[in-house]
Motif scaffolding. Structure first.
Motif: not given
Length: 350
Positions: A149-162
């Protein structure tokens, strides 16, 4: 003046008679223009917006042909989905690039560039639905992830997203483990939800961080822009939600189920960077990219020798990082790509 108020802003910007009136008025014309604006407040806002645009793209001895003007405006309007802002104008002045790029970028800024432009690469996802896999950041720096959708995630070290490869028709859901900063593309018809550490954060379009580390007993949500509602994910404690506004943070206990009142958040590098980018000052592109790289803790690769003479003057107020990068690259005739969790910029120089 009556021949102007039936035209659109983009038509006025390209109207040679109107441009001459704004750029080279006689004393009498200036007085008549100001008197007409006072007598016709309903039309004055549009004409003033067009006048500011004309002044902003003033380039002496380097005029665009009517065809070039039309193509530049058409290109921006084709790429833009948001409505033009006329109440709050953001005049921008660029040096060291061609007139066509100047007109296109400045008109685009008045409309705020669309989050769904072709330059924004969508994140790749291996699986969809409930079986989608976690994306883990095992690097020492934050990882940039662009959503569909154009959103941005800046995932920190050690993190996880789904998240799904494509969001559903009425909501956007993301799951987080660890810490991340989110810049959410506005969509009032499709709220954005982040589930992390027993909390649910609901937003329509904003920038905020979520910290939900396994080793910590609390989940912290801090807001940089916009507003979010934070509540527990438990269904047995309805009504426990807190609205968080810019500069505030809310803390949610993982065990005691307490949703604490929003408090003032300590300043962080991203907040400081966004404030600095919004002050409309002259910007050295190399310096800007170095500060952005440090603030967001992501890899932004570029050739400092190629960009050392590139300067712009811009007001990025309310714009997310990728919108700013996109606009700067248009201004200096550069290209950028997303890959390996970062941004790669290539430019022939200024």
């Amino acid at each position: 003046m009556e021949e102007y108020y039936q035209q659109t802003i983009e038509e006025l910007v390209l109207n040679e008679s109107f441009r001459n009136l704004i750029l080279h008025p006689t004393g009498r014309q200036q007085t008549q223009f100001e008197q007409w604006l006072e007598a016709h407040p309903a039309e004055s806002q549009k004409l003033m917006a067009a006048a500011d645009l004309v002044r902003a793209v003033r380039i002496e001895n380097n005029a665009l042909s009517p065809v070039d003007h039309a193509e530049a405006v058409e290109r921006i309007f084709d790429l833009t989905s948001r409505k033009k802002e006329t109440a709050k104008l953001r005049p921008l002045y660029y040096w060291a690039f061609g007139a066509a790029a100047t007109l296109a970028v400045i008109i685009g800024f008045y409309m705020i560039p669309s989050q769904k432009q072709a330059g924004f690469a969508s994140a790749q996802q291996s699986q969809q639905g409930a079986d989608r896999e976690w994306i883990v950041n095992n690097t020492p720096r934050s990882k940039l992830i662009q959503l569909a959708d154009g959103s941005t995630v800046f995932l920190k070290p050690g993190g996880a997203v789904r998240y799904p490869a494509n969001f559903g028709p009425d909501r956007r859901d993301v799951e987080l483990r660890g810490e991340a900063f989110f810049e959410v593309a506005p969509d009032k018809s499709k709220p954005f939800y982040v589930s992390a550490g027993g909390t649910i954060t609901k937003v329509l379009g904003t920038s905020f961080s979520v910290r939900a580390l396994n080793a910590e007993s609390e989940t912290v949500v801090a807001v940089v822009s916009g507003k979010v509602n934070v509540s527990r994910a438990d269904q047995d404690t309805p009504g426990q939600s807190v609205q968080v506004t810019p500069g505030q943070q809310v803390t949610v206990g993982k065990k005691n189920r307490n949703v604490l009142k929003a408090t003032q958040a300590s300043d962080d590098e991203i907040s400081a960077f966004l404030r600095s980018a919004a002050d409309g000052k002259n910007i050295q592109v190399v310096h800007y990219l170095e500060i952005a790289r440090k603030a967001y803790d992501i890899d932004i690769s570029f050739d400092p020798k190629q960009l050392k003479t590139c300067k712009i003057r811009a007001n990025f107020q309310g714009m997310h990082l990728m919108e700013q990068i996109d606009a700067i690259c248009k201004a200096i005739n550069a290209n950028y790509t997303l890959g390996n969790g970062g941004i790669q910029i290539k430019s022939p120089g200024c």
